[in-house]
Write an enzyme that holds these catalytic residues in place. Structure first.
Site, PDB file in Angstrom:
ATOM      1  CD  GLU A  50      -0.348   7.334   5.426  1.00  0.00           C
ATOM      2  OE1 GLU A  50       0.831   7.371   5.810  1.00  0.00           O
ATOM      3  OE2 GLU A  50      -0.923   6.263   5.112  1.00  0.00           O
ATOM      4  CB  CYS A  90      -3.015   0.643  -2.700  1.00  0.00           C
ATOM      5  SG  CYS A  90      -3.019   2.383  -3.164  1.00  0.00           S
ATOM      6  CG  ASP A  95      -1.860   1.242   1.195  1.00  0.00           C
ATOM      7  OD1 ASP A  95      -2.469   1.502   0.141  1.00  0.00           O
ATOM      8  OD2 ASP A  95      -1.964   1.954   2.213  1.00  0.00           O
ATOM      9  CB  SER A  96       0.189   4.738  -0.945  1.00  0.00           C
ATOM     10  OG  SER A  96      -0.977   4.916  -0.176  1.00  0.00           O
ATOM     11  CB  CYS A  99      -9.577   4.838  -0.044  1.00  0.00           C
ATOM     12  SG  CYS A  99      -7.946   5.286   0.578  1.00  0.00           S
ATOM     13  CG  HIS A 117      -5.262   5.201   3.936  1.00  0.00           C
ATOM     14  ND1 HIS A 117      -4.690   4.606   2.846  1.00  0.00           N
ATOM     15  CD2 HIS A 117      -4.243   5.773   4.637  1.00  0.00           C
ATOM     16  CE1 HIS A 117      -3.376   4.806   2.873  1.00  0.00           C
ATOM     17  NE2 HIS A 117      -3.082   5.511   3.954  1.00  0.00           N
TER      18      HIS A 117
HETATM   19  N1  DGL Z   1      -4.843   3.395   0.458  1.00  0.00           N
HETATM   20  C1  DGL Z   1      -4.877   3.857  -0.872  1.00  0.00           C
HETATM   21  C2  DGL Z   1      -6.130   3.488  -1.626  1.00  0.00           C
HETATM   22  O1  DGL Z   1      -6.722   2.475  -1.306  1.00  0.00           O
HETATM   23  C3  DGL Z   1      -4.378   5.189  -1.274  1.00  0.00           C
HETATM   24  C4  DGL Z   1      -4.160   6.278  -0.374  1.00  0.00           C
HETATM   25  C5  DGL Z   1      -3.280   7.325  -0.970  1.00  0.00           C
HETATM   26  O2  DGL Z   1      -2.078   7.118  -0.978  1.00  0.00           O
HETATM   27  O3  DGL Z   1      -3.809   8.338  -1.455  1.00  0.00           O
HETATM   28  O4  DGL Z   1      -6.517   4.158  -2.538  1.00  0.00           O
END
Ligand code: DGL
Length: 276
Positions: A163, A78, A15-16, A197, A199
């Site tokens: 984050e 992600c 993931d990012s 997402c 997150h």
């Molecule tokens: N967790 C990521 C997603 O599912 C991306 C979050 C990001 O880096 O903007 O899209």
């Protein structure tokens, strides 16, 4: 062509940043015996506001890194990377890097599952700017369920809030309400909202509180897990290359101390990450 180890190895989860931990946590409940390597590109997060070219380049670097750690199977946990980089990596890069390794995304399993959940056939999607702009969800859902209408809402401030560990603060409430109101103003028949997402499950409680009670919130972890379990059953040659030991190794491109404290908080267990 690079030569990667052919020895069995853990499954790679990318993931990012921290978001993929929400997916990893569900995957481990169903596959407790498997080993995993988690890689968070926290130094370059968020990906959500970046161009196709940059998301593709960063994602490919991380996938190659996981391959060089031995992984035969990598899950892009992600949505932004799945939307903007997965197809090119699968079609263009894998054949030359190693045609026997696999990279899977998380949009298709989510699209498959949502059709079984919605009754009104009107759904909402919350995602990053990149995921929303890519139109990946309406396209994938439209192929499977042409009768479903999808309205999308980009939530550019959610990932920075998470984050920076501000997602439980009062300040976060304002943005949750703002994005939910903007989504519902587009379609009042929505009965299911996808957290598109990885997150966003960390904001799930606030999102549920901001939505009318009849609207279901769909986090992806369980559906991605079911798809992975099914994939391993259907591909015994890949399954045989995944080691079993029940371990997870964590890697971050940021400071491990920062990763350890936030990730431990998110997962509710002590984490010790290494820097790469
Ligand atoms: N967790 C990521 C997603 O599912 C991306 C979050 C990001 O880096 O903007 O899209």
């Amino acid at each position: 062509m690079p030569t990667y180890s052919q020895q069995p190895a853990p499954i790679g989860i990318f993931d990012s940043g921290y978001g993929g931990l929400t997916i990893l946590s569900d995957i481990r409940k169903s596959l407790p015996d498997y080993d995993f390597i988690y890689l968070g590109d926290n130094a370059r997060t968020p990906y959500g506001s970046r161009s196709y070219e940059v998301v593709y380049r960063y994602t490919l670097q991380c996938v190659k890194r996981l391959f060089s750690m031995g992984c035969h199977l990598v899950v892009l946990a992600c949505n932004t990377a799945s939307a903007k980089a997965l197809r090119t990596i699968q079609q263009h890069d894998l054949p030359r890097l190693d045609p026997n390794r696999r990279v899977l995304g998380i949009i298709l399993p989510t699209a498959e599952a949502v059709g079984k959940l919605t009754k009104t056939r009107h759904i909402g999607l919350l995602g990053t700017v990149g995921t929303v702009q890519s139109q990946s969800y309406p396209l994938e859902i439209g192929k499977l369920y042409p009768d479903i209408t999808v309205q999308s809402q980009a939530c550019p401030l959610f990932v920075p809030l998470i984050e920076n560990n501000e997602h439980l603060s009062k300040g976060a409430d304002h943005f949750v309400k703002k994005y939910i109101n903007e989504l519902l103003a587009k379609d009042d028949k929505i009965d299911t909202v996808i957290l598109g997402c990885t997150h966003y499950p960390l904001l799930q409680k606030k999102i549920e509180q901001a939505l009318p009670a009849h609207i279901k919130v769909m986090a992806q972890g369980q559906y991605v897990t079911d798809a992975l379990v099914d994939y391993l059953h259907r591909h015994p040659e890949i399954d045989a290359k995944c080691t079993r030991g029940g371990t997870v190794s964590y890697f971050t491109t940021e400071s491990p101390d920062k990763f350890n404290s936030s990730a431990s908080l998110f997962l509710g267990e002590e984490i010790v990450a290494k820097h790469i």
